[in-house]
Design an enzyme around this catalytic site. Structure first.
Site, PDB file in Angstrom:
ATOM      1  N   LYS A 102       3.292  13.189 -13.937  1.00  0.00           N
ATOM      2  CA  LYS A 102       2.069  12.449 -13.619  1.00  0.00           C
ATOM      3  C   LYS A 102       0.975  13.387 -13.098  1.00  0.00           C
ATOM      4  O   LYS A 102       1.266  14.310 -12.342  1.00  0.00           O
ATOM      5  CB  LYS A 102       2.457  11.416 -12.548  1.00  0.00           C
ATOM      6  CG  LYS A 102       1.378  10.486 -12.116  1.00  0.00           C
ATOM      7  CD  LYS A 102       1.929   9.482 -11.109  1.00  0.00           C
ATOM      8  CE  LYS A 102       2.010  10.065  -9.722  1.00  0.00           C
ATOM      9  NZ  LYS A 102       2.170   9.069  -8.650  1.00  0.00           N
ATOM     10  N   LYS A 124      -2.659  14.508  -7.118  1.00  0.00           N
ATOM     11  CA  LYS A 124      -3.430  15.316  -6.169  1.00  0.00           C
ATOM     12  C   LYS A 124      -2.570  16.427  -5.586  1.00  0.00           C
ATOM     13  O   LYS A 124      -3.089  17.429  -5.128  1.00  0.00           O
ATOM     14  CB  LYS A 124      -3.888  14.442  -5.007  1.00  0.00           C
ATOM     15  CG  LYS A 124      -4.977  13.468  -5.361  1.00  0.00           C
ATOM     16  CD  LYS A 124      -5.258  12.561  -4.161  1.00  0.00           C
ATOM     17  CE  LYS A 124      -6.153  11.427  -4.530  1.00  0.00           C
ATOM     18  NZ  LYS A 124      -5.796  10.183  -3.831  1.00  0.00           N
ATOM     19  N   LYS A 148       8.833  12.119  -3.396  1.00  0.00           N
ATOM     20  CA  LYS A 148       8.061  12.829  -2.368  1.00  0.00           C
ATOM     21  C   LYS A 148       8.963  13.529  -1.358  1.00  0.00           C
ATOM     22  O   LYS A 148       8.630  14.591  -0.858  1.00  0.00           O
ATOM     23  CB  LYS A 148       7.114  11.873  -1.631  1.00  0.00           C
ATOM     24  CG  LYS A 148       5.906  11.479  -2.459  1.00  0.00           C
ATOM     25  CD  LYS A 148       4.794  10.978  -1.566  1.00  0.00           C
ATOM     26  CE  LYS A 148       3.570  10.609  -2.366  1.00  0.00           C
ATOM     27  NZ  LYS A 148       2.488  10.096  -1.521  1.00  0.00           N
TER      28      LYS A 148
HETATM   29  P1  AMP Z   1      -3.211   7.803  -4.991  1.00  0.00           P
HETATM   30  O1  AMP Z   1      -4.046   8.965  -5.312  1.00  0.00           O
HETATM   31  O2  AMP Z   1      -1.735   8.101  -5.169  1.00  0.00           O
HETATM   32  O3  AMP Z   1      -3.534   7.139  -3.726  1.00  0.00           O
HETATM   33  O4  AMP Z   1      -3.523   6.715  -6.114  1.00  0.00           O
HETATM   34  C1  AMP Z   1      -4.648   5.857  -6.085  1.00  0.00           C
HETATM   35  C2  AMP Z   1      -4.685   4.978  -7.309  1.00  0.00           C
HETATM   36  O5  AMP Z   1      -4.758   5.788  -8.499  1.00  0.00           O
HETATM   37  C3  AMP Z   1      -3.417   4.110  -7.489  1.00  0.00           C
HETATM   38  O6  AMP Z   1      -3.807   2.858  -8.031  1.00  0.00           O
HETATM   39  C4  AMP Z   1      -2.610   4.867  -8.491  1.00  0.00           C
HETATM   40  O7  AMP Z   1      -1.756   4.028  -9.240  1.00  0.00           O
HETATM   41  C5  AMP Z   1      -3.684   5.477  -9.376  1.00  0.00           C
HETATM   42  N1  AMP Z   1      -3.205   6.720  -9.977  1.00  0.00           N
HETATM   43  C6  AMP Z   1      -2.837   7.857  -9.313  1.00  0.00           C
HETATM   44  N2  AMP Z   1      -2.441   8.805 -10.175  1.00  0.00           N
HETATM   45  C7  AMP Z   1      -2.560   8.260 -11.417  1.00  0.00           C
HETATM   46  C8  AMP Z   1      -2.309   8.743 -12.744  1.00  0.00           C
HETATM   47  N3  AMP Z   1      -1.870   9.983 -12.954  1.00  0.00           N
HETATM   48  N4  AMP Z   1      -2.555   7.911 -13.786  1.00  0.00           N
HETATM   49  C9  AMP Z   1      -3.013   6.645 -13.583  1.00  0.00           C
HETATM   50  N5  AMP Z   1      -3.260   6.139 -12.366  1.00  0.00           N
HETATM   51  C10 AMP Z   1      -3.048   6.919 -11.293  1.00  0.00           C
END
Ligand code: AMP
Ligand code: TRP
Length: 335
Positions: free
Chosen positions: A194, A197, A111
């Site tokens: 990955k 968002k 990041k």
């Molecule tokens: P975040 O959007 O980074 O706050 O992620 C929220 C949840 O979604 C966390 O448990 C992450 O591990 C999961 N997550 C985010 N991106 C992915 C992805 N590309 N594949 C699987 N899990 C994800």
């Protein structure tokens, strides 16, 4: 007693990775465990967020979770900043965790990128706040996608060091729960990155708010290779884009990759993508409709979060009183 805690950042729309990697698993766990689900707005501001958008995204993520089937009566659903214990415990963990531990965090490196000197102190201390989220409730299990594994190891280190330093057996060592056929959903534009968002291209992800036409278009444009689909997982996993799309298909159909390949081996992508679109639309369509309905009544969503925060505070406050006592902070009897 098992207690589950998990969080999601309100930095944009929820996408298929959030759904398959995390939220769908939360819905499955909520039947059997006491669960606390948190929209981590304080983590979000570790990188710049426009205040108006932050508020809107917080409601959208809440609506997405409820629409996906998270039950706010059976569980606690709230946004982090409404419960002071997160910030209070994070400060203590800032004094427990070592610089060397945080220096190893790959998410910070990704990041902060090349502009490390310019990253916020909050982004650097992010994992300590995450440890505080979990341990303010003495949660034991944390369902997340694979990308969060390293942060959970740090949470264990923090808990252990706190316990050792103060000679107590206070914080539990949390276990990650990483399961399902899509623990790491990759970008539709690049099978080695990955789905996220923050990716500039909206074509890289399927958002939970995308309508059927948008989903169809994004799947059609998803990067692939020229070969038909193989019949073994070993061959599939040598091809990142193919592996990702089959993984998504498998997860949406609730199959493992072997079973999914049994259905699709030998087919070309044009064909397979039609089926993938159909299953994505059939899973996400109803969630999207419900989410739109909920967003028409932001007062309801806000009330759910306020009630969740009230219940969260009731669990965290006595734990924080004990923490302050262990650390040696002089407290009036009534905090
Ligand atoms: P975040 O959007 O980074 O706050 O992620 C929220 C949840 O979604 C966390 O448990 C992450 O591990 C999961 N997550 C985010 N991106 C992915 C992805 N590309 N594949 C699987 N899990 C994800
Ligand atoms: N760091 C997590 C992510 O980016 C979000 C998060 C914050 C979280 N606090 C948490 C996840 C506590 C699980 C438990 O996905």
């Amino acid at each position: 007693m098992n207690r589950i805690f998990s969080g999601v950042q309100p930095t944009g729309n929820l996408h298929l990775g959030n759904y398959l990697g995390a939220i769908r698993n939360w819905v499955r766990l909520q039947r059997d465990f006491e669960c606390i689900f948190c929209i981590v707005d304080m983590h979000a501001i570790t990188v710049w967020q426009d205040p108006k958008e932050l508020r809107a995204h917080t409601r959208e993520v809440a609506a997405g979770m409820l629409a996906a089937g998270v039950d706010p009566q059976a569980n606690i659903v709230f946004n982090q900043s409404q419960v002071p214990a997160h910030a209070e415990l994070a400060w203590i963990f800032n004094c427990v965790a070592r610089l060397g531990w945080l220096n190893r965090m790959t998410q910070f490196k990704e990041k902060a990128g090349k502009h490390r000197e310019n990253a916020s102190v909050g982004l650097y201390a992010y994992p300590n706040l995450m440890a505080a989220d979990i341990l303010a409730y003495k949660a034991t299990h944390v369902p997340v996608g694979e990308d969060q594994k390293q942060h959970l190891e740090l949470t264990r280190d923090v808990a252990q060091k706190f316990n050792n330093d103060f000679g107590v057996d206070f914080f539990p060592l949390v276990e990650p729960l990483i399961f399902g056929a899509a623990t790491r959903v990759m970008s539709l534009r690049d099978g080695t990155k990955k789905m996220s968002k923050s990716d500039e291209s909206d074509y890289s992800r399927i958002n939970m708010t995308d309508d059927a036409d948008t989903i169809a278009l994004k799947v059609r444009k998803a990067r692939t290779d020229p070969e038909p689909l193989p019949d073994t997982v070993e061959d599939l996993d040598k091809r990142p884009e193919a592996s990702n799309l089959v993984g998504i298909y498998a997860a949406l159909r609730d199959l493992d990759k072997v079973e999914a390949l049994r259905q699709v081996a030998g087919r070309n992508f044009a064909d397979f993508k039609k089926d993938l679109t159909d299953v994505a639309v059939s899973v996400l369509g109803p969630i999207n409709d419900e989410m739109q309905r909920l967003l028409e009544d932001p007062g309801h969503v806000d009330a759910v979060l306020a009630e969740g925060a009230r219940r969260a505070r009731a669990i965290a406050e006595p734990i924080m009183r004990d923490v302050y006592d262990i650390v040696g902070f002089l407290q009036a009897t009534e905090r």
